[in-house]
Design a protein around this motif. Structure first.
Motif, PDB file in Angstrom:
ATOM      1  N   ASP A 120     -62.448 -27.187  43.956  1.00  0.00           N
ATOM      2  CA  ASP A 120     -62.209 -26.156  44.971  1.00  0.00           C
ATOM      3  C   ASP A 120     -63.272 -26.187  46.065  1.00  0.00           C
ATOM      4  OD1 ASP A 120     -61.001 -24.133  46.310  1.00  0.00           O
ATOM      5  OD2 ASP A 120     -61.085 -22.680  44.685  1.00  0.00           O
ATOM      6  N   ILE A 121     -63.319 -27.288  46.779  1.00  0.00           N
ATOM      7  CA  ILE A 121     -64.314 -27.479  47.839  1.00  0.00           C
ATOM      8  C   ILE A 121     -64.167 -26.425  48.941  1.00  0.00           C
ATOM      9  CG2 ILE A 121     -65.090 -29.066  49.646  1.00  0.00           C
ATOM     10  CD1 ILE A 121     -64.277 -31.368  47.798  1.00  0.00           C
ATOM     11  N   PHE A 122     -62.937 -26.078  49.291  1.00  0.00           N
ATOM     12  CA  PHE A 122     -62.708 -25.088  50.350  1.00  0.00           C
ATOM     13  C   PHE A 122     -63.114 -23.673  49.924  1.00  0.00           C
ATOM     14  CE2 PHE A 122     -59.048 -27.894  52.037  1.00  0.00           C
ATOM     15  CZ  PHE A 122     -59.926 -28.604  52.832  1.00  0.00           C
ATOM     16  N   ASN A 123     -63.122 -23.430  48.615  1.00  0.00           N
ATOM     17  CA  ASN A 123     -63.387 -22.077  48.107  1.00  0.00           C
ATOM     18  C   ASN A 123     -62.494 -21.057  48.805  1.00  0.00           C
ATOM     19  OD1 ASN A 123     -64.575 -20.019  46.635  1.00  0.00           O
ATOM     20  ND2 ASN A 123     -66.314 -19.811  48.016  1.00  0.00           N
ATOM     21  N   ALA A 124     -61.209 -21.404  48.883  1.00  0.00           N
ATOM     22  CA  ALA A 124     -60.253 -20.550  49.591  1.00  0.00           C
ATOM     23  C   ALA A 124     -60.029 -19.242  48.845  1.00  0.00           C
ATOM     24  CB  ALA A 124     -58.920 -21.295  49.760  1.00  0.00           C
ATOM     25  N   THR A 125     -59.646 -18.218  49.592  1.00  0.00           N
ATOM     26  CA  THR A 125     -59.494 -16.876  49.044  1.00  0.00           C
ATOM     27  C   THR A 125     -58.184 -16.717  48.282  1.00  0.00           C
ATOM     28  OG1 THR A 125     -60.774 -15.948  50.866  1.00  0.00           O
ATOM     29  CG2 THR A 125     -59.373 -14.428  49.634  1.00  0.00           C
ATOM     30  N   TYR A 126     -58.265 -16.137  47.097  1.00  0.00           N
ATOM     31  CA  TYR A 126     -57.082 -15.663  46.372  1.00  0.00           C
ATOM     32  C   TYR A 126     -56.719 -14.287  46.927  1.00  0.00           C
ATOM     33  CZ  TYR A 126     -56.951 -19.141  42.573  1.00  0.00           C
ATOM     34  OH  TYR A 126     -56.802 -20.286  41.840  1.00  0.00           O
ATOM     35  N   LEU A 127     -55.437 -14.089  47.216  1.00  0.00           N
ATOM     36  CA  LEU A 127     -54.996 -12.787  47.718  1.00  0.00           C
ATOM     37  C   LEU A 127     -53.692 -12.396  47.030  1.00  0.00           C
ATOM     38  CD1 LEU A 127     -55.115 -10.378  49.665  1.00  0.00           C
ATOM     39  CD2 LEU A 127     -53.913 -11.776  51.359  1.00  0.00           C
ATOM     40  N   PHE A 128     -53.719 -11.249  46.344  1.00  0.00           N
ATOM     41  CA  PHE A 128     -52.539 -10.680  45.704  1.00  0.00           C
ATOM     42  C   PHE A 128     -52.258  -9.333  46.372  1.00  0.00           C
ATOM     43  CE2 PHE A 128     -54.688 -13.388  42.703  1.00  0.00           C
ATOM     44  CZ  PHE A 128     -53.672 -14.083  42.059  1.00  0.00           C
ATOM     45  N   TYR A 129     -51.017  -9.105  46.800  1.00  0.00           N
ATOM     46  CA  TYR A 129     -50.720  -7.872  47.531  1.00  0.00           C
ATOM     47  C   TYR A 129     -49.365  -7.295  47.133  1.00  0.00           C
ATOM     48  CZ  TYR A 129     -47.430 -10.466  50.484  1.00  0.00           C
ATOM     49  OH  TYR A 129     -46.374 -11.219  50.934  1.00  0.00           O
ATOM     50  N   TYR A 130     -49.249  -5.966  47.255  1.00  0.00           N
ATOM     51  CA  TYR A 130     -47.979  -5.277  47.052  1.00  0.00           C
ATOM     52  C   TYR A 130     -47.148  -5.371  48.327  1.00  0.00           C
ATOM     53  CZ  TYR A 130     -49.659  -3.018  42.754  1.00  0.00           C
ATOM     54  OH  TYR A 130     -50.114  -2.758  41.485  1.00  0.00           O
ATOM     55  N   ASP A 131     -45.958  -5.925  48.205  1.00  0.00           N
ATOM     56  CA  ASP A 131     -45.057  -6.051  49.359  1.00  0.00           C
ATOM     57  C   ASP A 131     -44.199  -4.785  49.457  1.00  0.00           C
ATOM     58  OD1 ASP A 131     -43.676  -7.146  51.511  1.00  0.00           O
ATOM     59  OD2 ASP A 131     -42.186  -8.099  50.216  1.00  0.00           O
ATOM     60  N   GLN A 132     -44.794  -3.719  49.977  1.00  0.00           N
ATOM     61  CA  GLN A 132     -44.122  -2.425  49.983  1.00  0.00           C
ATOM     62  C   GLN A 132     -42.941  -2.352  50.953  1.00  0.00           C
ATOM     63  OE1 GLN A 132     -45.423  -1.435  46.974  1.00  0.00           O
ATOM     64  NE2 GLN A 132     -44.971   0.561  47.841  1.00  0.00           N
ATOM     65  N   ASN A 133     -43.004  -3.090  52.064  1.00  0.00           N
ATOM     66  CA  ASN A 133     -41.894  -3.037  53.015  1.00  0.00           C
ATOM     67  C   ASN A 133     -40.844  -4.115  52.783  1.00  0.00           C
ATOM     68  OD1 ASN A 133     -43.210  -5.300  53.922  1.00  0.00           O
ATOM     69  ND2 ASN A 133     -43.983  -4.356  55.813  1.00  0.00           N
ATOM     70  N   GLY A 134     -41.050  -4.971  51.777  1.00  0.00           N
ATOM     71  CA  GLY A 134     -40.019  -5.913  51.358  1.00  0.00           C
ATOM     72  C   GLY A 134     -39.757  -7.077  52.280  1.00  0.00           C
ATOM     73  N   ASN A 135     -40.688  -7.392  53.199  1.00  0.00           N
ATOM     74  CA  ASN A 135     -40.444  -8.512  54.110  1.00  0.00           C
ATOM     75  C   ASN A 135     -41.074  -9.820  53.631  1.00  0.00           C
ATOM     76  OD1 ASN A 135     -43.136  -8.033  54.551  1.00  0.00           O
ATOM     77  ND2 ASN A 135     -42.975  -7.778  56.775  1.00  0.00           N
ATOM     78  N   LYS A 136     -41.656  -9.819  52.433  1.00  0.00           N
ATOM     79  CA  LYS A 136     -42.191 -11.013  51.774  1.00  0.00           C
ATOM     80  C   LYS A 136     -43.356 -11.652  52.519  1.00  0.00           C
ATOM     81  CE  LYS A 136     -37.664 -11.982  49.735  1.00  0.00           C
ATOM     82  NZ  LYS A 136     -36.572 -12.967  49.559  1.00  0.00           N
ATOM     83  N   LYS A 137     -44.106 -10.843  53.247  1.00  0.00           N
ATOM     84  CA  LYS A 137     -45.317 -11.345  53.885  1.00  0.00           C
ATOM     85  C   LYS A 137     -46.315 -10.204  54.004  1.00  0.00           C
ATOM     86  CE  LYS A 137     -43.582 -10.747  58.622  1.00  0.00           C
ATOM     87  NZ  LYS A 137     -43.313 -11.442  59.910  1.00  0.00           N
ATOM     88  N   PHE A 138     -47.598 -10.571  53.992  1.00  0.00           N
ATOM     89  CA  PHE A 138     -48.654  -9.575  54.071  1.00  0.00           C
ATOM     90  C   PHE A 138     -48.947  -9.302  55.530  1.00  0.00           C
ATOM     91  CE2 PHE A 138     -53.259  -8.394  53.826  1.00  0.00           C
ATOM     92  CZ  PHE A 138     -53.043  -7.161  53.207  1.00  0.00           C
ATOM     93  N   ASP A 139     -48.504  -8.142  56.005  1.00  0.00           N
ATOM     94  CA  ASP A 139     -48.605  -7.859  57.433  1.00  0.00           C
ATOM     95  C   ASP A 139     -49.398  -6.584  57.734  1.00  0.00           C
ATOM     96  OD1 ASP A 139     -46.781  -6.127  56.360  1.00  0.00           O
ATOM     97  OD2 ASP A 139     -45.074  -6.818  57.533  1.00  0.00           O
ATOM     98  N   ASN A 140     -50.261  -6.189  56.800  1.00  0.00           N
ATOM     99  CA  ASN A 140     -51.097  -5.032  57.051  1.00  0.00           C
ATOM    100  C   ASN A 140     -52.508  -5.310  56.531  1.00  0.00           C
ATOM    101  OD1 ASN A 140     -51.935  -2.513  57.824  1.00  0.00           O
ATOM    102  ND2 ASN A 140     -50.975  -1.428  56.123  1.00  0.00           N
ATOM    103  N   PRO A 141     -53.216  -6.270  57.132  1.00  0.00           N
ATOM    104  CA  PRO A 141     -54.502  -6.721  56.577  1.00  0.00           C
ATOM    105  C   PRO A 141     -55.602  -5.676  56.582  1.00  0.00           C
ATOM    106  CG  PRO A 141     -54.152  -7.650  58.752  1.00  0.00           C
ATOM    107  CD  PRO A 141     -52.860  -6.973  58.372  1.00  0.00           C
ATOM    108  N   THR A 142     -55.461  -4.599  57.355  1.00  0.00           N
ATOM    109  CA  THR A 142     -56.523  -3.596  57.406  1.00  0.00           C
ATOM    110  C   THR A 142     -56.355  -2.531  56.336  1.00  0.00           C
ATOM    111  OG1 THR A 142     -55.282  -2.253  59.001  1.00  0.00           O
ATOM    112  CG2 THR A 142     -56.767  -3.932  59.886  1.00  0.00           C
ATOM    113  N   PHE A 143     -55.191  -2.498  55.689  1.00  0.00           N
ATOM    114  CA  PHE A 143     -54.930  -1.476  54.677  1.00  0.00           C
ATOM    115  C   PHE A 143     -55.215  -2.059  53.310  1.00  0.00           C
ATOM    116  CE2 PHE A 143     -52.165   1.334  52.090  1.00  0.00           C
ATOM    117  CZ  PHE A 143     -52.662   2.555  52.499  1.00  0.00           C
ATOM    118  N   ALA A 144     -56.431  -1.858  52.800  1.00  0.00           N
ATOM    119  CA  ALA A 144     -56.863  -2.502  51.567  1.00  0.00           C
ATOM    120  C   ALA A 144     -56.542  -1.691  50.322  1.00  0.00           C
ATOM    121  CB  ALA A 144     -58.355  -2.768  51.620  1.00  0.00           C
ATOM    122  N   SER A 145     -56.261  -0.408  50.486  1.00  0.00           N
ATOM    123  CA  SER A 145     -55.937   0.412  49.319  1.00  0.00           C
ATOM    124  C   SER A 145     -55.091   1.583  49.778  1.00  0.00           C
ATOM    125  CB  SER A 145     -57.206   0.903  48.626  1.00  0.00           C
ATOM    126  OG  SER A 145     -57.943   1.722  49.510  1.00  0.00           O
TER     127      SER A 145
END
Length: 287
Positions: free
Chosen positions: A234-259
């Motif tokens: 894992d040379i890049f040490n890329a970020t793991y990101l798991f998110y709740y898709d509350q609006n059902g569009n299958k993409k994370f589109d609210n990066p400022t809302f962490a909780s």
């Protein structure tokens, strides 16, 4: 399994087989425990039944030269009673995870493999020692989900695409080798939700975002019986990101809302972290 040799360097393969996936002991045990990393209560389900999977595939293989291959395949998998983890809320800020059976699912896809020496570019150069390999797959997956407000969705853990690639340099006697490996998988469901939405306590599906993985490995043969190896993971040490898709569009589109509360119709993060880059030294002796 059926293999038909079209020529001395080409094969056509066909196969069919049935497999089963049995629940683990902790999945069927009538027991619950709290997972502090998931911030959820993990429950067992004694009513779980095994999954039956029917598999079929067709594959064409071509071997241009020693150590080289070009192949392509199509495959189909049908699942009965898939076992997947569902996340739900029993109250504000109270989360629970429980494995359940889902009636049926299928995977259908195409896959290609290519392993080729780069000697064809410049036969008398260092490229004759370099081998390029790539594997790519595209998969369409669908599960019949009868939960309230839910729509048919991909199978848990199944990405829409997978890409693996590598470059290997090896001396003629294989005394020294260097390999650079790259991997990327498409977005996939980590936990099954109940449809999401702004009313009630319905959670959306939890997705794992794609990440680029780059590894490096070098090997030096000290003798016929011993070798040393160094691996960098894992040379890049890329970020793991798991998110709740509350609006059902299958993409994370609210990066400022962490909780947020389970009533929110906005996506929010379940987990986000970097795993770190690891370096491993290994010595092997063959008796």
């Amino acid at each position: 399994n059926l293999t038909y040799a079209l020529t001395e360097k080409a094969n056509f393969r066909a196969s069919y087989y049935r497999t089963v996936a049995r629940p683990e002991l902790r999945e069927i045990a009538p027991f619950a425990y709290y997972d502090y990393e998931m911030s959820a209560l993990i429950n067992g389900n004694p009513k779980l039944t095994r999954t039956q999977i029917n598999n079929a595939d067709l594959r064409y293989e071509l071997y241009p030269a020693n150590g080289e291959v070009i192949s392509g395949s199509v495959f189909y998998k049908h699942f009965t009673n898939t076992i997947e983890n569902e996340v739900y809320s029993s109250g504000i800020s109270t989360f629970e995870i429980k494995p359940n059976n889902y009636k049926s699912a299928y995977n259908v896809g195409v896959e290609g493999d290519l392993r080729k020496s780069l000697a064809f570019i410049a036969p008398s150069s260092f490229l004759q020692h370099i081998t390029f390999y790539t594997n790519a797959a595209y998969i369409k997956s669908m599960v019949q989900d009868t939960a309230k407000g839910a729509q048919d969705r991909p199978l848990t853990g199944q990405s829409g695409y997978v890409l693996n690639s590598s470059l290997t340099y090896a001396t003629d006697n294989n005394k020294v080798s260097f390999t650079l490996m790259f991997n990327r998988i498409g977005q996939r469901i980590y936990l099954v939700g109940q449809g999401g939405g702004s009313t009630g306590y319905l959670l959306g599906n939890v997705y794992e975002r794609p990440r680029n993985l780059l590894d490096f490995q070098t090997t030096y043969a000290i003798s016929e019986r011993s070798e040393i190896r160094m691996s960098v993971k894992d040379i890049f040490n890329a970020t793991y990101l798991f998110y709740y898709d509350q609006n059902g569009n299958k993409k994370f589109d609210n990066p400022t809302f962490a909780s947020g509360s389970v009533n929110s119709a906005e996506d929010y993060i379940l987990s986000k972290y970097r795993p770190g880059t690891s370096v491993l030294f290994n010595y092997t002796y063959k008796f």
